[in-house]
Structures are given as C-alpha cells and as structure tokens.
Design an enzyme around this catalytic site. Structure first.
Site, mmCIF file in Angstrom:
data_model
loop_
_atom_site.group_PDB
_atom_site.id
_atom_site.type_symbol
_atom_site.label_atom_id
_atom_site.label_comp_id
_atom_site.label_asym_id
_atom_site.label_seq_id
_atom_site.Cartn_x
_atom_site.Cartn_y
_atom_site.Cartn_z
ATOM 1 N N PRO A 181 0.753 -1.366 -0.101
ATOM 2 C CG PRO A 181 -0.012 -1.221 2.007
ATOM 3 C CD PRO A 181 0.613 -2.033 1.391
ATOM 4 C CG ASN A 182 -0.335 4.241 1.454
ATOM 5 O OD1 ASN A 182 -1.411 5.017 0.876
ATOM 6 N ND2 ASN A 182 -0.277 3.849 2.469
ATOM 7 N NE ARG B 195 2.415 13.324 1.208
ATOM 8 C CZ ARG B 195 1.497 12.759 2.072
ATOM 9 N NH1 ARG B 195 0.719 12.142 1.336
ATOM 10 N NH2 ARG B 195 1.509 12.304 3.217
ATOM 11 C CE1 TYR C 79 8.146 6.897 3.248
ATOM 12 C CE2 TYR C 79 9.119 4.879 3.359
ATOM 13 C CZ TYR C 79 8.294 5.699 3.884
ATOM 14 O OH TYR C 79 7.578 5.284 5.133
ATOM 15 C CG ASN D 29 8.305 -2.106 0.241
ATOM 16 O OD1 ASN D 29 7.740 -2.378 1.325
ATOM 17 N ND2 ASN D 29 9.220 -1.049 -0.340
ATOM 18 C CB ALA E 71 1.486 0.221 6.352
ATOM 19 C CD GLU F 92 10.980 -7.602 6.047
ATOM 20 O OE1 GLU F 92 11.786 -8.267 6.637
ATOM 21 O OE2 GLU F 92 9.926 -6.876 6.674
ATOM 22 C CG HIS G 218 11.401 -2.762 4.420
ATOM 23 N ND1 HIS G 218 9.918 -2.732 4.321
ATOM 24 C CD2 HIS G 218 11.545 -3.952 5.342
ATOM 25 C CE1 HIS G 218 9.617 -3.718 5.028
ATOM 26 N NE2 HIS G 218 10.177 -4.250 5.509
ATOM 27 C CG LEU G 219 12.022 2.137 -0.928
ATOM 28 C CD1 LEU G 219 10.590 3.037 -1.116
ATOM 29 C CD2 LEU G 219 12.820 2.388 -2.265
ATOM 30 N NE ARG H 252 10.415 5.705 8.815
ATOM 31 C CZ ARG H 252 9.579 5.405 7.883
ATOM 32 N NH1 ARG H 252 9.589 4.271 7.126
ATOM 33 N NH2 ARG H 252 8.514 6.306 7.930
HETATM 34 O O1 LIG Z 1 10.684 1.562 3.693
HETATM 35 C C1 LIG Z 1 9.897 1.020 3.336
HETATM 36 O O2 LIG Z 1 10.021 0.542 1.858
HETATM 37 C C2 LIG Z 1 8.512 0.824 3.794
HETATM 38 O O3 LIG Z 1 8.013 -0.729 3.262
HETATM 39 C C3 LIG Z 1 7.322 1.516 3.151
HETATM 40 C C4 LIG Z 1 6.510 2.360 3.830
HETATM 41 C C5 LIG Z 1 5.714 3.015 3.125
HETATM 42 C C6 LIG Z 1 5.420 2.852 1.786
HETATM 43 C C7 LIG Z 1 4.489 3.665 1.080
HETATM 44 C C8 LIG Z 1 4.068 4.860 1.542
HETATM 45 C C9 LIG Z 1 4.402 5.221 2.740
HETATM 46 S S1 LIG Z 1 4.176 6.768 3.544
HETATM 47 C C10 LIG Z 1 3.756 7.895 2.206
HETATM 48 C C11 LIG Z 1 2.701 8.176 1.916
HETATM 49 C C12 LIG Z 1 2.566 9.221 0.901
HETATM 50 C C13 LIG Z 1 3.743 9.674 0.099
HETATM 51 C C14 LIG Z 1 5.022 9.075 0.807
HETATM 52 C C15 LIG Z 1 5.003 8.248 1.492
HETATM 53 C C16 LIG Z 1 5.249 4.487 3.683
HETATM 54 C C17 LIG Z 1 6.146 1.939 5.208
HETATM 55 O O4 LIG Z 1 4.874 1.910 5.743
HETATM 56 C C18 LIG Z 1 6.809 0.771 5.738
HETATM 57 O O5 LIG Z 1 6.886 0.976 7.243
HETATM 58 C C19 LIG Z 1 8.524 0.756 5.247
#
Ligand SMILES: O=C(O)[C@]1(O)C=C(c2cccc(Sc3ccccc3)c2)[C@@H](O)[C@H](O)C1
Length: 144
Positions: A11-12, A19, A24, A76, A79, A100, A102-103, A109
C-alpha cells in the site's frame, strides 16, 4: 526461458517519489522497475513488477509466484509488513523464496514499524538503501 522474479509492492507505494523523499527517496516504482529490468537482462531473468493497496492481492500474487514456478519474490509490503499475519502465512505456505525489501530502515524509525510479520517468514531482509535495496535483493535472488 528466463526465470521470473516477482517484485510485489504494497500500500501507498504508488505514491513513491512524490512525498517524503528524505525517507523513501525520489525514485518512483516505474524508475525502480526500469533499474531492475536492466540488471535482470544481464542475469537472464525477467521482472514482474506489481503494486496493490489490497492485502489479498499480495496474498494471491504470492500463491501465483509458486504456481508459475518463479525463482523468487521480492516483497515490499509497506505498512502491511507490520500487521499482516496473512502475508506471513502466505510466505510460509509457498516454496518460492521471498526476500523482504524496504526502502527505509524500519528498525530506525517509529516503534510500530519494528515488528515485521513478513521478515519472520522471509528468506532474508534488505532494508534502508532506497531503490538500491531492490537491486541488492535481485542480486541475492539471482544466486538462489
Ligand atoms: O521503507 C519501506 O519501503 C516501507 O516498507 C514503506 C512504507 C511506506 C510505503 C509507502 C508510503 C509510505 S508513507 C507515504 C505516503 C505518501 C507519500 C509518501 C510516503 C510508507 C512503510 O509503511 C514501511 O514501514 C516501510
């Protein structure tokens, strides 16, 4: 025929690059896919890059990776990493090795990011290197 590597994103991550670049990075998933495809060509591998905001899609794709005899999965889960027993069980339930990815470095964190149900089931974890985390995971998968 070249072995396939499933690269699954949760997700996201479709918002990546737009952002919080300080956390990231500024690469988008398309940028990362292009980087992986370039390296995969040299490794005689193919990349199947996907993203979903829905936990069940990721579970279905883990099952599909096994059904299609993928060489490995790079996951990846975003959340869902920190909450999903369903992803843990899907990883445990398939023979396909899962790395697994992660960026960021979740262990550096917020406390709520320190649990990883994905990491508890995965072959290994690469985290904290931005887009390079995916490339390092591809290098590891190529050696399975
Ligand atoms: O570091 C990662 O790749 C991670 O898997 C990635 C995450 C992640 C992924 C996409 C978006 C966001 S928060 C966000 C929301 C909008 C724009 C930019 C970042 C967090 C976190 O939820 C994880 O804790 C860590």
């Amino acid at each position: 025929m070249a072995d396939s590597i499933y690269v699954l994103n949760g997700p996201n991550l479709n918002l990546l690059g737009l952002r919080e670049p300080e956390i990231y990075g500024s690469d988008t998933l398309d940028d990362i896919a292009g980087m992986l495809e370039d390296r995969a060509r040299d490794l005689d591998l193919t990349i199947d890059m996907r993203q979903s905001n829905h936990e069940g899609h990721l579970v279905d794709w883990l099952h599909e990776a096994q059904a299609h005899d993928a060489k490995a999965v790079l996951l990846n889960a975003g959340a869902f990493t920190h909450t999903s027993i369903a992803l843990h069980d899907a990883i445990k339930g398939i023979r396909t090795p899962v790395i697994e990815v992660h960026l960021s470095n979740p262990l550096a964190r917020e406390d709520f990011r320190h649990e990883s149900f994905v990491g508890r089931a995965a072959r290994g974890t690469i985290a904290g290197f931005g887009a390079l985390s995916y490339l390092l995971a591809l290098e590891a998968a190529a050696r399975f």
